[in-house]
Design a protein around this motif. Structure first.
Motif, PDB file in Angstrom:
ATOM      1  N   LEU A  24       0.823  -1.212   0.000  1.00 18.67           N
ATOM      2  CA  LEU A  24       0.000   0.000   0.000  1.00 18.67           C
ATOM      3  C   LEU A  24       0.857   1.261   0.000  1.00 18.67           C
ATOM      4  O   LEU A  24       0.461   2.280  -0.578  1.00 18.67           O
ATOM      5  CB  LEU A  24      -0.955   0.005   1.195  1.00 18.67           C
ATOM      6  CG  LEU A  24      -2.137  -0.950   1.086  1.00 18.67           C
ATOM      7  CD1 LEU A  24      -2.887  -1.020   2.406  1.00 18.67           C
ATOM      8  CD2 LEU A  24      -3.061  -0.538  -0.051  1.00 18.67           C
ATOM      9  N   PHE A  80       0.575   4.142  -2.762  1.00 20.06           N
ATOM     10  CA  PHE A  80       0.525   5.571  -2.458  1.00 20.06           C
ATOM     11  C   PHE A  80       1.613   6.337  -3.212  1.00 20.06           C
ATOM     12  O   PHE A  80       1.361   7.417  -3.745  1.00 20.06           O
ATOM     13  CB  PHE A  80       0.659   5.801  -0.947  1.00 20.06           C
ATOM     14  CG  PHE A  80       0.611   7.247  -0.557  1.00 20.06           C
ATOM     15  CD1 PHE A  80      -0.583   7.953  -0.605  1.00 20.06           C
ATOM     16  CD2 PHE A  80       1.764   7.911  -0.182  1.00 20.06           C
ATOM     17  CE1 PHE A  80      -0.629   9.298  -0.266  1.00 20.06           C
ATOM     18  CE2 PHE A  80       1.737   9.251   0.162  1.00 20.06           C
ATOM     19  CZ  PHE A  80       0.532   9.948   0.120  1.00 20.06           C
ATOM     20  N   TRP A  91       0.558   6.639  -6.693  1.00 16.04           N
ATOM     21  CA  TRP A  91      -0.566   7.571  -6.735  1.00 16.04           C
ATOM     22  C   TRP A  91      -0.063   9.011  -6.724  1.00 16.04           C
ATOM     23  O   TRP A  91      -0.598   9.864  -7.449  1.00 16.04           O
ATOM     24  CB  TRP A  91      -1.489   7.304  -5.543  1.00 16.04           C
ATOM     25  CG  TRP A  91      -2.636   8.240  -5.435  1.00 16.04           C
ATOM     26  CD1 TRP A  91      -3.839   8.138  -6.078  1.00 16.04           C
ATOM     27  CD2 TRP A  91      -2.698   9.436  -4.655  1.00 16.04           C
ATOM     28  NE1 TRP A  91      -4.655   9.199  -5.729  1.00 16.04           N
ATOM     29  CE2 TRP A  91      -3.963  10.015  -4.860  1.00 16.04           C
ATOM     30  CE3 TRP A  91      -1.809  10.076  -3.802  1.00 16.04           C
ATOM     31  CZ2 TRP A  91      -4.358  11.190  -4.248  1.00 16.04           C
ATOM     32  CZ3 TRP A  91      -2.198  11.238  -3.196  1.00 16.04           C
ATOM     33  CH2 TRP A  91      -3.457  11.791  -3.417  1.00 16.04           C
ATOM     34  N   PHE A 100      -7.322   7.255  -3.875  1.00 16.77           N
ATOM     35  CA  PHE A 100      -6.848   7.735  -2.569  1.00 16.77           C
ATOM     36  C   PHE A 100      -7.760   7.233  -1.453  1.00 16.77           C
ATOM     37  O   PHE A 100      -7.298   6.769  -0.412  1.00 16.77           O
ATOM     38  CB  PHE A 100      -6.764   9.263  -2.553  1.00 16.77           C
ATOM     39  CG  PHE A 100      -6.240   9.812  -1.258  1.00 16.77           C
ATOM     40  CD1 PHE A 100      -4.923   9.617  -0.880  1.00 16.77           C
ATOM     41  CD2 PHE A 100      -7.069  10.530  -0.415  1.00 16.77           C
ATOM     42  CE1 PHE A 100      -4.440  10.111   0.318  1.00 16.77           C
ATOM     43  CE2 PHE A 100      -6.598  11.034   0.792  1.00 16.77           C
ATOM     44  CZ  PHE A 100      -5.273  10.823   1.154  1.00 16.77           C
ATOM     45  N   TYR A 101      -9.056   7.309  -1.687  1.00 17.46           N
ATOM     46  CA  TYR A 101     -10.026   6.791  -0.719  1.00 17.46           C
ATOM     47  C   TYR A 101      -9.778   5.303  -0.463  1.00 17.46           C
ATOM     48  O   TYR A 101      -9.794   4.850   0.686  1.00 17.46           O
ATOM     49  CB  TYR A 101     -11.451   7.025  -1.248  1.00 17.46           C
ATOM     50  CG  TYR A 101     -12.512   6.278  -0.508  1.00 17.46           C
ATOM     51  CD1 TYR A 101     -12.948   6.697   0.743  1.00 17.46           C
ATOM     52  CD2 TYR A 101     -13.085   5.127  -1.051  1.00 17.46           C
ATOM     53  CE1 TYR A 101     -13.929   6.000   1.425  1.00 17.46           C
ATOM     54  CE2 TYR A 101     -14.064   4.429  -0.376  1.00 17.46           C
ATOM     55  CZ  TYR A 101     -14.475   4.867   0.866  1.00 17.46           C
ATOM     56  OH  TYR A 101     -15.443   4.175   1.536  1.00 17.46           O
ATOM     57  N   ILE A 142      -6.965   3.653  -0.791  1.00 16.84           N
ATOM     58  CA  ILE A 142      -5.718   3.466  -0.045  1.00 16.84           C
ATOM     59  C   ILE A 142      -6.000   3.611   1.453  1.00 16.84           C
ATOM     60  O   ILE A 142      -5.553   2.792   2.267  1.00 16.84           O
ATOM     61  CB  ILE A 142      -4.641   4.460  -0.514  1.00 16.84           C
ATOM     62  CG1 ILE A 142      -4.196   4.138  -1.938  1.00 16.84           C
ATOM     63  CG2 ILE A 142      -3.448   4.448   0.425  1.00 16.84           C
ATOM     64  CD1 ILE A 142      -3.340   5.217  -2.578  1.00 16.84           C
ATOM     65  N   ILE A 143      -6.759   4.631   1.813  1.00 15.48           N
ATOM     66  CA  ILE A 143      -7.091   4.854   3.226  1.00 15.48           C
ATOM     67  C   ILE A 143      -7.925   3.686   3.773  1.00 15.48           C
ATOM     68  O   ILE A 143      -7.641   3.151   4.846  1.00 15.48           O
ATOM     69  CB  ILE A 143      -7.836   6.192   3.410  1.00 15.48           C
ATOM     70  CG1 ILE A 143      -6.896   7.351   3.104  1.00 15.48           C
ATOM     71  CG2 ILE A 143      -8.405   6.313   4.819  1.00 15.48           C
ATOM     72  CD1 ILE A 143      -7.576   8.688   3.010  1.00 15.48           C
ATOM     73  N   VAL A 144      -8.955   3.282   3.039  1.00 14.24           N
ATOM     74  CA  VAL A 144      -9.814   2.183   3.484  1.00 14.24           C
ATOM     75  C   VAL A 144      -9.009   0.888   3.594  1.00 14.24           C
ATOM     76  O   VAL A 144      -9.197   0.109   4.538  1.00 14.24           O
ATOM     77  CB  VAL A 144     -11.017   2.014   2.524  1.00 14.24           C
ATOM     78  CG1 VAL A 144     -11.761   0.725   2.784  1.00 14.24           C
ATOM     79  CG2 VAL A 144     -11.958   3.197   2.643  1.00 14.24           C
ATOM     80  N   TYR A 161      -5.731   0.573   4.219  1.00 13.88           N
ATOM     81  CA  TYR A 161      -4.898   0.638   5.435  1.00 13.88           C
ATOM     82  C   TYR A 161      -5.735   0.346   6.678  1.00 13.88           C
ATOM     83  O   TYR A 161      -5.309  -0.394   7.564  1.00 13.88           O
ATOM     84  CB  TYR A 161      -4.229   2.014   5.574  1.00 13.88           C
ATOM     85  CG  TYR A 161      -2.847   2.086   4.994  1.00 13.88           C
ATOM     86  CD1 TYR A 161      -1.811   1.298   5.495  1.00 13.88           C
ATOM     87  CD2 TYR A 161      -2.562   2.957   3.958  1.00 13.88           C
ATOM     88  CE1 TYR A 161      -0.537   1.370   4.971  1.00 13.88           C
ATOM     89  CE2 TYR A 161      -1.288   3.037   3.427  1.00 13.88           C
ATOM     90  CZ  TYR A 161      -0.276   2.239   3.926  1.00 13.88           C
ATOM     91  OH  TYR A 161       0.980   2.307   3.410  1.00 13.88           O
ATOM     92  N   LEU A 162      -6.920   0.930   6.743  1.00 12.08           N
ATOM     93  CA  LEU A 162      -7.796   0.655   7.889  1.00 12.08           C
ATOM     94  C   LEU A 162      -8.190  -0.818   7.933  1.00 12.08           C
ATOM     95  O   LEU A 162      -8.229  -1.429   8.996  1.00 12.08           O
ATOM     96  CB  LEU A 162      -9.038   1.544   7.828  1.00 12.08           C
ATOM     97  CG  LEU A 162      -8.813   3.030   8.100  1.00 12.08           C
ATOM     98  CD1 LEU A 162     -10.088   3.816   7.824  1.00 12.08           C
ATOM     99  CD2 LEU A 162      -8.336   3.248   9.520  1.00 12.08           C
ATOM    100  N   TYR A 181     -11.762  -2.414  -4.286  1.00 13.86           N
ATOM    101  CA  TYR A 181     -10.398  -2.328  -4.797  1.00 13.86           C
ATOM    102  C   TYR A 181     -10.337  -2.804  -6.239  1.00 13.86           C
ATOM    103  O   TYR A 181      -9.570  -2.285  -7.054  1.00 13.86           O
ATOM    104  CB  TYR A 181      -9.420  -3.118  -3.914  1.00 13.86           C
ATOM    105  CG  TYR A 181      -8.217  -2.290  -3.575  1.00 13.86           C
ATOM    106  CD1 TYR A 181      -7.104  -2.289  -4.392  1.00 13.86           C
ATOM    107  CD2 TYR A 181      -8.207  -1.478  -2.462  1.00 13.86           C
ATOM    108  CE1 TYR A 181      -6.010  -1.498  -4.107  1.00 13.86           C
ATOM    109  CE2 TYR A 181      -7.134  -0.691  -2.164  1.00 13.86           C
ATOM    110  CZ  TYR A 181      -6.027  -0.704  -2.996  1.00 13.86           C
ATOM    111  OH  TYR A 181      -4.959   0.090  -2.719  1.00 13.86           O
TER     112      TYR A 181
END
Length: 194
Positions: free
Chosen positions: A15, A19, A22, A96-97, A99-101, A103-104, A121
């Motif tokens: 990830l 990023f 990205w 970007f959204y 990537i955040i989801v 990681y969570l 994804y």
């Protein structure tokens, strides 16, 4: 149940590379958008690229994700370029959204919904693959496959290289994400039941 620690670290590293790609794609798209805003009339004129046709059609008009809106005048340059690149920016924002989801989902049990993250994804990867394909083609069309100082081609090539990194790393992440969690734990529990 979350993946084991080694798998979490592996997914976090992948990830990070997503990023990084990205960020490169973001910079290339911003450069191409800025070139459009500075001189949008040139984006509608016939192309002088000898690799295509002398005075052939400009690749920006119809070969992009969104066709260039017409008519064009100086007051509408920012608007026209915004419309022209709007789908590109939505694809970048969605990635970007994700990537955040992701990681969570890797580190927080509450967000670890395997099917949902996997499906979203996959959608982000398909969108970024289309984005990358268009940018690779436009990079070649503007520079005729040569290394030159065509700043529009440089923006497209930069975005395409970031897109390639994102696509490859997205596929790797989806493979890791879809791997069986706790496979060894499932085998151990089956032995204990016997």
């Amino acid at each position: 149940m979350l993946h084991n620690t080694g798998m979490k670290i592996g997914m976090a590293v992948v990830l990070f590379f997503v990023f990084a790609g990205w960020v490169v794609a973001l910079g290339g798209t911003a450069h191409a958008t800025n070139e459009c805003r500075e001189e949008s009339d040139a984006w509608l004129l016939p192309s002088n690229n000898p690799a295509t046709d002398a005075q052939g059609p400009n690749p920006n008009i119809n070969n992009h994700l969104q066709p260039f809106p017409t008519p064009n005048n100086d007051e509408d340059q920012t608007y026209n370029c915004g419309i022209h690149f709007s789908l590109d920016w939505w694809i970048i924002a969605f990635q970007f959204y994700m990537i955040i989801v992701a990681y969570l989902g890797v580190f927080v049990e509450f967000f670890h919904t395997k099917q949902t993250i996997g499906d979203f994804y996959a959608i982000a990867t398909v969108l970024f693959t289309i984005y990358t394909s268009i940018y690779v083609k436009l990079g070649y069309e503007f520079s005729a496959g040569e290394h030159d100082d065509n700043s529009v081609a440089q923006g497209y090539k930069t975005a395409a290289s970031g897109g390639i990194i994102v696509c490859v790393c997205n596929y790797v992440f989806m493979y890791l994400w879809g791997s069986e969690e706790g496979a060894s734990e499932g085998g151990a529990s089956a032995e204990n039941k016997a």
